[in-house]
Design an enzyme around this catalytic site. Sequence first.
Site, PDB file in Angstrom:
ATOM      1  N   GLU A 172      32.192  44.573  24.143  1.00  0.00           N
ATOM      2  CA  GLU A 172      32.863  45.039  24.385  1.00  0.00           C
ATOM      3  C   GLU A 172      34.204  43.578  24.393  1.00  0.00           C
ATOM      4  O   GLU A 172      33.719  42.984  24.889  1.00  0.00           O
ATOM      5  CB  GLU A 172      32.555  45.390  26.547  1.00  0.00           C
ATOM      6  CG  GLU A 172      33.208  45.406  27.402  1.00  0.00           C
ATOM      7  CD  GLU A 172      32.902  45.498  28.588  1.00  0.00           C
ATOM      8  OE1 GLU A 172      31.006  46.292  28.392  1.00  0.00           O
ATOM      9  OE2 GLU A 172      32.883  45.260  29.562  1.00  0.00           O
ATOM     10  N   ASP A 190      33.363  39.648  38.935  1.00  0.00           N
ATOM     11  CA  ASP A 190      33.224  38.826  37.438  1.00  0.00           C
ATOM     12  C   ASP A 190      31.823  37.732  38.167  1.00  0.00           C
ATOM     13  O   ASP A 190      32.872  37.107  39.828  1.00  0.00           O
ATOM     14  CB  ASP A 190      33.888  38.290  36.608  1.00  0.00           C
ATOM     15  CG  ASP A 190      33.848  39.575  35.597  1.00  0.00           C
ATOM     16  OD1 ASP A 190      32.808  40.621  35.229  1.00  0.00           O
ATOM     17  OD2 ASP A 190      35.126  40.090  35.119  1.00  0.00           O
TER      18      ASP A 190
END
Lengths: 262, 411
Positions: free
Chosen positions: A51, A62
């Site tokens: 990924e 995140d």
Amino acid sequence: MSASDLLPFQASLEARRSSGGKCLVPYLTGGLPGWELMLEAVASAGADGIEVGIPFSDPVMDGPIIQESSELALAAGATPPGILDGLSRLDIGVPLAVMTYVNLVYRFGYERFADSMVKAGVSAAILPDMPLEEAGDWCGAADAAGVQTVMLAAPTTPDERLLRVVERCGGFVYAVGLLGITGERDSLAASAKVIAKRLKDVTDLPVLVGVGISTPEQAAEVCEVADGVVVGSAIVRRVLETGSPESVADFVGSFREALDKG
Amino acid sequence: MNNDLKNQADELAQVFASDMVGAPTGVGRFGEFGGMFVPETLVPALHELEAAFKDAWADPVFRNELDTLLADYAGRPSPLTRCDRLGEQLGFQLYLKREDLNHTGSHKINNVLGQALLAKRMGKTRLVAETGAGQHGVATATAAALMDMECLVYMGEVDIARQELNVFRMRLLGAEVTPAVSGSRTLKDAVNEAMRDWVGTVEHTYYCLGSVLGPHPYPWMVREFHRVIGTEAAVQCRVALGADHPTGRPDVVVACIGGGSNAAGIFSGFAAFPEVDLVGVEPEGGAAIGHGIPGIVHGMKSYLMQDEFGQVSEAQSISAGLDYPGVGPEHAHLADSGRAKYEQVSDAEVIDAFQLLSRTEGIIPALEPAHALAWVVREKESLAGKNVLINMSGRGDKDVGQMMEVLGDTL
Ligand SMILES: Cc1ncc(COP(=O)(O)O)c(C=O)c1O
């Protein structure tokens, strides 16, 4: 669907699963200095797919490590077309997915982005801020271009919604292992196996648990239920700390080993 | 009197029927803008919030509880002040809607009391909020103290330095203030941190968002909680303009735009009447509508200052409350549809306006509404003879320290 009809990312995961193994998908931030070499090293360390993050200025899903890698990559001049272009020139023998935030794709143009993914040899996209409610326009373009959209399923997703998520999902299902953003955790959250099990009960797609998977032991533990794992922050921290493809590959290899031992 | 009440009722019916400030369509859409672009983890919570808000908003008990708090605790209704000295100097009739006189010093308290009551009703025990100038943070900390809830406020490091008085106020009120240290270290980054917090704490935490921003249902809900500004102002203007005035409405309504909540509140009282011009004033360095293009961040599609690849730009404004590269989606729609127009003013014009109102009317404005004032000063010729209403969204106490540095020895 026969195995030969599957797009590369899903095909690779299904091949691993049907041989009795567990899937390993490392995450790497695209556009960091030397990122292509890092990708090659990780590919040869036993990844079933990689990924690749296209960094965004405001990554709300995140935690600190991927925020830092995103900021560094942006400061080094990373751009979506630059990263897709870099990927198109790589031949690492492992299928690729891109992970980014929806504004970069929207700005690029949904159709143009999907076409550019195909040209770059990327068969799946993960857009963590694009839930079912907003997926229509992108998915239309992606489906037409032959790109799969990996949807996220969270511990908070109700059962009825889970069915709609897996129905819209392609490549694999991204099971968010805990309540929270990406980042390393000391132990496996109890929610990880629960969401994996709930998904396994309703889909034949590979179910990979991501967010918070930090050690080979945690990966093996969650794979008692799940088909595999996505490992992000734990790997990216080593990328940032060492900058060394060899040591990052060693670390990824330790996950491969743990998963193979079961 | 009876006639007056009937007029008011008719007018309110028209306001609520207006699709300009009505309920959003589909998944929180105002035209093409709005939506719910958030991680899956938060989607069920947003659906739950939407249902809870609809339920509460239709419940007379909730409405009564909120109205009582707004009156007895926050001091509503806020007055309408006619500014004769400054009006004469500028050549038009100037009215200020005095949100600066609310408890905690700005319009933000309207929204916060509504959301905090809703949070309680939903059984949440902790509030998180983002803040720019600190006014929303102070209001949230205040409501948390009042309602015995835990409170954590994210604030950009840059804003913590320039609004230190508000940081201390929040701590006095028992809230925790956590700096946002990424990106531009201002409001945009505080929103990121609050959303990240909420992704991890959604089961017991309520995200008390401070403007008409973010994913559905916030832009709609926050505007409804501020509708009281426009409703009061409409009635007060009719009284102030007198029985002889043909409509009883001002010619122009002006408000500053950060995310756009004080503007949405006052616009909602006038949007149904096409003869009333609506003007939103953005800072030159944070002009999402003036300098942005459509984009998606913080859960919504709206105008957004961004680069050619879609990376969000860092805003630059003297005013921490307006230092934001995006704008609420309903304003994007009001701009596209032409119902409202959006103008920009410079920091220098704002500094002048800040002093002008202080000296002519004895009202020290917050730097945010000083933007609205700066625009009417610049436009005084085209506004000559008109009735102009400005939403004075907050008082300047919080900005005095910063202005001491800017103005220094010049006074
Ligand atoms: C007094 C005042 N006015 C306006 C604003 C900007 O917010 P909005 O555009 O949502 O009204 C702020 C934000 O901090 C503020 O403190």
